[in-house]
Motif scaffolding. Structure first.
Motif, PDB file in Angstrom:
ATOM      1  N   PHE A 282       0.781  -1.226  -0.155  1.00 13.14           N
ATOM      2  CA  PHE A 282       0.083  -0.013  -0.082  1.00 13.14           C
ATOM      3  C   PHE A 282       0.869   1.194   0.052  1.00 13.14           C
ATOM      4  N   VAL A 283       0.906   1.800  -1.158  1.00 10.99           N
ATOM      5  CA  VAL A 283       1.695   3.255  -1.154  1.00 10.99           C
ATOM      6  C   VAL A 283       0.826   4.477  -1.475  1.00 10.99           C
ATOM      7  N   ALA A 284       1.509   5.469  -1.294  1.00 11.71           N
ATOM      8  CA  ALA A 284       0.876   6.652  -1.469  1.00 11.71           C
ATOM      9  C   ALA A 284       1.145   7.131  -3.021  1.00 11.71           C
ATOM     10  N   TRP A 285       0.092   7.820  -3.563  1.00  7.64           N
ATOM     11  CA  TRP A 285       0.351   8.576  -4.909  1.00  7.64           C
ATOM     12  C   TRP A 285      -0.283   9.813  -4.494  1.00  7.64           C
ATOM     13  N   LEU A 286       0.251  10.960  -5.347  1.00 12.29           N
ATOM     14  CA  LEU A 286       0.284  12.300  -4.898  1.00 12.29           C
ATOM     15  C   LEU A 286      -0.461  13.157  -6.087  1.00 12.29           C
ATOM     16  N   GLN A 287      -1.647  13.741  -5.684  1.00 13.71           N
ATOM     17  CA  GLN A 287      -2.310  14.707  -6.682  1.00 13.71           C
ATOM     18  C   GLN A 287      -1.829  16.169  -6.259  1.00 13.71           C
ATOM     19  N   PRO A 288      -1.239  16.859  -7.198  1.00 11.27           N
ATOM     20  CA  PRO A 288      -0.948  18.218  -6.882  1.00 11.27           C
ATOM     21  C   PRO A 288      -2.050  19.033  -6.574  1.00 11.27           C
ATOM     22  N   LEU A 289      -1.994  19.889  -5.567  1.00 12.13           N
ATOM     23  CA  LEU A 289      -2.857  20.998  -5.177  1.00 12.13           C
ATOM     24  C   LEU A 289      -2.391  22.238  -5.464  1.00 12.13           C
ATOM     25  N   VAL A 290      -3.113  23.204  -6.183  1.00  8.60           N
ATOM     26  CA  VAL A 290      -2.589  24.349  -6.893  1.00  8.60           C
ATOM     27  C   VAL A 290      -3.333  25.524  -6.262  1.00  8.60           C
ATOM     28  N   ARG A 296       0.510  27.973  -8.847  1.00  6.43           N
ATOM     29  CA  ARG A 296       1.587  27.174  -8.693  1.00  6.43           C
ATOM     30  C   ARG A 296       1.158  26.164  -7.563  1.00  6.43           C
ATOM     31  N   CYS A 297       1.913  25.171  -7.609  1.00  5.10           N
ATOM     32  CA  CYS A 297       1.713  23.783  -6.887  1.00  5.10           C
ATOM     33  C   CYS A 297       2.206  24.314  -5.443  1.00  5.10           C
ATOM     34  N   VAL A 298       1.006  23.981  -4.576  1.00  3.82           N
ATOM     35  CA  VAL A 298       1.630  24.520  -3.094  1.00  3.82           C
ATOM     36  C   VAL A 298       1.698  23.313  -2.042  1.00  3.82           C
ATOM     37  N   GLY A 299       1.124  22.107  -2.718  1.00  2.90           N
ATOM     38  CA  GLY A 299       1.045  20.751  -2.005  1.00  2.90           C
ATOM     39  C   GLY A 299       0.420  19.567  -2.767  1.00  2.90           C
ATOM     40  N   ALA A 300       0.114  18.706  -2.326  1.00  6.03           N
ATOM     41  CA  ALA A 300      -0.452  17.315  -2.786  1.00  6.03           C
ATOM     42  C   ALA A 300      -1.489  16.518  -1.833  1.00  6.03           C
ATOM     43  N   GLU A 301      -2.236  16.107  -2.296  1.00  2.00           N
ATOM     44  CA  GLU A 301      -2.989  15.073  -1.457  1.00  2.00           C
ATOM     45  C   GLU A 301      -2.571  13.782  -1.621  1.00  2.00           C
ATOM     46  N   ALA A 302      -2.443  13.143  -0.461  1.00  2.00           N
ATOM     47  CA  ALA A 302      -1.750  11.563  -0.646  1.00  2.00           C
ATOM     48  C   ALA A 302      -2.793  10.707  -0.809  1.00  2.00           C
ATOM     49  N   LEU A 303      -2.948   9.805  -1.860  1.00  2.00           N
ATOM     50  CA  LEU A 303      -4.071   9.034  -2.211  1.00  2.00           C
ATOM     51  C   LEU A 303      -3.727   7.325  -2.027  1.00  2.00           C
ATOM     52  N   VAL A 304      -4.114   6.718  -1.631  1.00  2.00           N
ATOM     53  CA  VAL A 304      -3.459   5.267  -1.155  1.00  2.00           C
ATOM     54  C   VAL A 304      -3.835   4.362  -2.643  1.00  2.00           C
ATOM     55  N   ARG A 305      -2.934   3.589  -2.832  1.00  2.00           N
ATOM     56  CA  ARG A 305      -2.996   2.641  -3.926  1.00  2.00           C
ATOM     57  C   ARG A 305      -2.542   1.297  -3.485  1.00  2.00           C
ATOM     58  N   TRP A 306      -3.139   0.331  -4.136  1.00  2.00           N
ATOM     59  CA  TRP A 306      -2.539  -0.960  -3.692  1.00  2.00           C
ATOM     60  C   TRP A 306      -1.871  -1.527  -4.986  1.00  2.00           C
ATOM     61  N   LYS A 307      -0.311  -1.641  -4.888  1.00  2.00           N
ATOM     62  CA  LYS A 307       0.459  -2.032  -5.897  1.00  2.00           C
ATOM     63  C   LYS A 307       0.721  -3.684  -5.771  1.00  2.00           C
ATOM     64  N   ASP A 334      -0.816   3.553   8.202  1.00  2.00           N
ATOM     65  CA  ASP A 334       0.408   3.616   8.583  1.00  2.00           C
ATOM     66  C   ASP A 334       1.289   3.524   7.571  1.00  2.00           C
ATOM     67  N   GLN A 335       1.069   2.741   6.506  1.00  2.00           N
ATOM     68  CA  GLN A 335       1.900   2.444   5.417  1.00  2.00           C
ATOM     69  C   GLN A 335       1.859   3.704   4.506  1.00  2.00           C
ATOM     70  N   VAL A 336       0.697   4.293   4.182  1.00  2.00           N
ATOM     71  CA  VAL A 336       0.698   5.585   3.521  1.00  2.00           C
ATOM     72  C   VAL A 336       1.492   6.797   4.062  1.00  2.00           C
ATOM     73  N   LYS A 503      -3.244  14.402 -12.764  1.00  2.00           N
ATOM     74  CA  LYS A 503      -3.691  13.353 -12.156  1.00  2.00           C
ATOM     75  C   LYS A 503      -3.003  13.008 -11.062  1.00  2.00           C
ATOM     76  N   ALA A 504      -3.532  12.069 -10.081  1.00  2.00           N
ATOM     77  CA  ALA A 504      -2.650  11.338  -9.104  1.00  2.00           C
ATOM     78  C   ALA A 504      -1.468  10.603  -9.644  1.00  2.00           C
ATOM     79  N   MET A 505      -0.295  10.839  -8.973  1.00  2.00           N
ATOM     80  CA  MET A 505       1.082  10.073  -9.633  1.00  2.00           C
ATOM     81  C   MET A 505       1.729   9.706  -8.418  1.00  2.00           C
ATOM     82  N   PRO A 506       2.694   8.464  -9.070  1.00  2.00           N
ATOM     83  CA  PRO A 506       3.822   8.162  -7.783  1.00  2.00           C
ATOM     84  C   PRO A 506       4.652   9.260  -7.367  1.00  2.00           C
TER      85      PRO A 506
END
Length: 524
Positions: A282-290, A296-307, A334-336, A503-506
């Motif tokens: 279980f890993v975090a992908w990140l979608q930019p927050l503008v 400009r990008c000021v952050g990102a939301e961590a979205l869980v993905r099952w790899k 915790d893994q995220v 989009k959300a990305m690794p």
């Protein structure tokens, strides 16, 4: 001939079984969907009744407080008393005194001389009520007057229905129960329909192409009526069956073969998720927050993905509900957290203007365990607490008394708290005031119509005004077009995320995204 007959018979049996199962599933799904929508309207109408009872209770309390006054009316002392009561109660807009035939003085106008209209309705303990028009010609507003004894309080009827709409089609009205008089209603509510609903004996029902809920107050002679179009509540089953018939027959054999083929390989959901946790899949992908102001990008939301082992990615909608039902959300959270810091912890330490938002599940809000998980990573990567934001789904915060202390603990640790998917639950202005949060995320379902040439979504302006009145930050989800971004920017929304930007990305792709943005900024 025999083998052909067997094959044909097998095909017919399987096709019939698949088609019957599919139709049963469609029927069951529609029934569940209808039940959920009806429950939503039921809960929504109950919240509306609580709001109406609160406003009515304030009117009664104000009038009871004025009853003991026995000195000369309309003196400076009396007017001061009227103004004090007006200031004391949030829903009271004016307080007046009448000699029984005419209004003689009020908290706002001082001495007046206005004929007292006949009451529109009366109820127990001497209360009477009527409506009046105030304001200049062409800009009149309808106000509600409630009288007890010689005192009258004036209320804006809009307070009776001061809740966020459930959707664009629901309508609400508050009526008095004696004669069916309308106390307050939303602009498009049909008075004839709500009065007809009031005369019926059942609490909820379908009639005249709509679904109605009638919530009667046990404290006051008032009733709240909510209604939705019937075609929004339940689907046309025969039309669905006709549409599904041919695809179901074509796919039945293939579907049967796939089910049989994979059945041998399937494991129980619990074991599969536990194996994924053990292998740290279980890993975090990140979608930019503008920032809408700077772009400009000021952050990102961590979205869980099952790899999975083969490299394929499983979206959270597939496994999170199962993990929640099995009590396995906490180790995934915790893994995220670890995945976020392993991926972007170093860049967060270098760039203090960036943050990452982490989503909190319902069980994560039961206490402050997540803060304990977070502390070692904050120290290891030298990341400031204010660079980690948290998002809580709105429906998990219904119990404000239980959620507020936990959210306050997160804020005390230096983190910002946002309400995710705001507007899809049953929020109101008072609900937001009770929760220690820093902002809201406007759900993507409300953003789609903005700037798209469609009828404007009526909920978004209401949500924006509500957030601005409480000085809350706002993030718009699902922004896909520049007209949408322009509308949000012009209306004071600070941040946005969506496919218009990325989009959300690794994590490694997100770092390259930041590098490309920095390069573009230097060239500019």
């Amino acid at each position: 001939m025999s083998s052909r007959f067997t094959a044909l018979t097998t095909f017919c049996v399987v096709a019939f079984a698949v088609l019957a199962t599919l139709m049963a599933a469609v029927y069951a799904s529609d029934a569940v969907d209808e039940r959920q929508k009806r429950d939503q309207v039921d809960v929504f109408s109950n919240r509306a009744l609580l709001r109406a009872e609160l406003v009515t209770s304030e009117a009664e309390s104000a009038l009871h407080q004025l009853m003991p006054y026995g000195n000369d009316p309309c003196t400076s002392d009396h007017l001061q008393r009227l103004r004090h009561v007006e200031e004391q109660f949030r829903y009271i807009r004016e307080v007046a005194w009448t000699d029984g035939a005419r209004l003689r003085c009020s908290s706002q106008s001082g001495d007046v001389d206005t004929a007292l209209p006949p009451p529109e309705w009366t109820y127990a303990n001497g209360f009477t009520a009527w409506h009046s028009e105030v304001g200049k010609r062409g800009n009149e507003r309808r106000m509600l007057n409630v009288r007890l004894g010689n005192h009258v309080v004036v209320i804006d009827p809009r307070f009776y229905l001061d809740i966020v709409p459930l959707d664009d089609t629901i309508q609400l009205a508050v009526l008095e129960t004696q004669d069916g008089g309308i106390i307050s209603s939303w602009a498009d509510a049909d008075y004839t329909l709500v009065r007809a609903a009031l005369k019926r004996t059942t609490r909820s029902q379908y009639f005249e192409g709509r679904y109605y809920v009638v919530e009667r107050s046990s404290r006051f002679p008032i009733v709240v009526i909510a209604y939705e179009p019937e075609d929004r509540m339940r689907r046309d089953l025969p039309a669905q069956f006709r549409t599904l018939l041919l695809p179901a027959l074509i796919l039945s054999v293939l579907g049967t073969w796939l089910v049989m083929h994979w059945r041998r390989k399937l494991r129980t959901p619990r074991n599969a998720i536990l194996e994924g946790i053990r292998r740290r899949q279980f890993v975090a992908w990140l979608q930019p927050l503008v920032s809408l102001e700077s772009g400009r990008c000021v952050g990102a939301e961590a979205l869980v993905r099952w790899k999975l082992e083969d490299g394929s990615i499983v979206a959270p909608d597939t496994f999170i509900p199962m993990a929640e039902s099995l009590g396995l959300v906490e180790p995934i959270t915790d893994q995220v957290v670890r995945s976020v810091f392993e991926g972007v912890g170093a860049v967060l330490a270098r760039r203090r203007d960036l943050h990452v938002s982490l989503n909190l599940a319902g069980k994560d809000l039961a206490g402050t365990r997540v803060l304990d998980v977070l502390k070692p990573s904050l120290a290891k990567y030298a990341v400031h607490p204010e660079q980690i934001w948290f998002e809580a789904i709105e429906r998990t915060l219904i119990d404000t008394a239980g959620s507020a202390p936990v959210l306050e603990a997160f804020r005390a640790a230096g983190h910002r708290i946002f309400i995710d998917d705001f507007g899809t639950g049953y929020s109101s202005l008072s609900y937001l005031q009770e929760l220690p949060v820093d902002g809201i995320k406007i759900d993507r379902s409300f953003i789609r119509s903005l700037g798209g040439g469609e009828e404007m979504n009526k909920i978004v302006p209401h949500v924006i005004d509500m957030a601005r009145s409480l000085d809350l930050l706002m993030v718009a989800e699902g922004v896909e077009t520049e007209p949408q971004a322009q509308y949000l920017r012009e209306h004071g929304v600070q941040f946005a995320q969506g496919w218009l930007y990325a989009k959300a990305m690794p994590a490694d792709e997100f770092l390259r995204y930041l590098d490309h943005e920095a390069a573009r900024t230097r060239k500019a």
